[in-house]
Design an enzyme around this catalytic site. Structure first.
Site, PDB file in Angstrom:
ATOM      1  CB  SER A  22      -8.797   0.247  77.844  1.00 51.51           C
ATOM      2  OG  SER A  22     -10.522  -0.598  77.534  1.00 51.51           O
ATOM      3  CE  LYS A  51     -11.196   1.022  73.603  1.00 52.57           C
ATOM      4  NZ  LYS A  51     -10.456   0.441  74.404  1.00 52.57           N
TER       5      LYS A  51
END
Length: 329
Positions: A225, A270
């Site tokens: 990611s 996140k």
């Protein structure tokens, strides 16, 4: 009192089939970790950078006990999920970690390819890793430039793979390579591939600029990611001016060699990690925009990024005070 002692004692020992997810550490891809640059470019001209381009992570707490599960359940920034969604049944923790490491390595290569395509830079294929026990071991070394395979010139990992089309395990192939400025040729007997198809050279190809080297280093972080933020760091270091305008920009997203940004998991955590670290702008993969908009922390501007090219264009638009694609209403 005895009952309380027993309940607490059991609660701190008995594990439950869950893991806890939460905000993980963030890393500035323009900076350094433990004195080592996250993205280092050598042998080709670079330009000064400023601000931040932070990649973000999700913290996974395993070995959750009944009592700690209660604490995680009550915490506003944690979420309990079934353990097998993170560690699939039949796979050990070590196997999952190995897969994450392999995905991280692939994201590094894709980030470099995407960045060099964005900048229209010529590339060269390299030996990024040699499979232990393969025929390439002893013939090639990590860092070698692969010039041609079976007489076909190659400059990217995809071209190395395409040159092996039509081969089978046991076939010998000639590989021309460069090492320390000298060109040589090796004859390598192809090994079996995991899917039983064409023969395998026994190396993981990488990619570098035709002149120079790019090194991405980030300790024990795994998974794919961070690809988008790695690619942006490469673009920023190889182009004049500050891509982020000196801002604290964070983001997430996988990336392929063509620069397409793919979705990731755990985006609410996140975004929290980014906000807490000081970010004011967060780059969101197109497919994650709905979830991101529903969980966005205050004072964090969300920017929709379907591709690397659109991410670069949006950052340049922010610098010019122009509107950018948003995940919000």
């Amino acid at each position: 009192m005895l009952l309380v002692v027993v309940v607490v004692g059991v609660g701190t020992v008995v594990r439950v089939p869950f893991v806890a997810l939460g905000p993980g550490p963030t890393y500035d891809t323009l900076g350094a970790v433990d004195g080592t640059p996250v993205v280092a470019v050598e042998g080709t001209p670079t330009f000064p950078t400023a601000g931040h381009l932070n990649m973000t992570t999700v913290a996974v707490s395993d070995g959750v006990t009944a009592l700690s599960a209660l604490g995680f359940w009550l915490a506003p920034d944690r979420r309990l999920v079934p353990r097998d969604t993170v560690y699939p049944p039949g796979q050990t923790t070590e196997q999952v970690d190995e897969q994450n490491t392999a995905q991280f390595a692939a994201s590094e290569t894709n980030a470099e390819l995407a960045a060099m395509a964005e900048l229209a830079l010529p590339t060269r294929a390299t030996v990024a890793e040699i499979v232990s026990g393969s025929a390439a071991e002893g013939a090639l070394r990590e860092g070698d430039t692969i010039v041609s395979v079976r007489g076909v010139p190659v400059a990217t990992p995809d071209q190395v793979a395409a040159a092996l089309n039509g081969t089978a395990p046991g076939d010998p192939v000639n590989v021309v390579y460069e090492r320390a400025g000298a060109r040589a040729e090796a004859r390598i007997v192809l090994g079996p591939s995991p899917d039983g198809g064409r023969g395998m050279l026994g190396v993981r190809p990488g990619v570098e600029p035709a002149t120079g080297d790019i090194t991405i280093s980030l300790g024990d972080v795994g998974g794919p990611s961070a690809g988008l933020m790695f690619a942006l760091a490469v673009v920023d270091k190889l182009t004049p001016g500050e891509l982020n305008g000196g801002r604290f920009v964070a983001g997430t997203g996988t990336i392929d060699a063509a620069g397409t940004v793919g979705p990731i998991g755990g985006i609410p955590f996140k975004m929290l990690a980014a906000r807490d670290a000081g970010a004011t702008v967060f780059l969101v993969p197109d497919a994650n925009c709905t979830e991101a908009a529903a969980n966005a922390p205050d004072e964090l501007q969300l920017v929709r990024v379907p591709t690397l090219d659109s991410a670069v264009a949006s950052l340049e638009a922010l610098n010019a005070g122009a509107p950018v694609p948003s995940c919000g209403p």
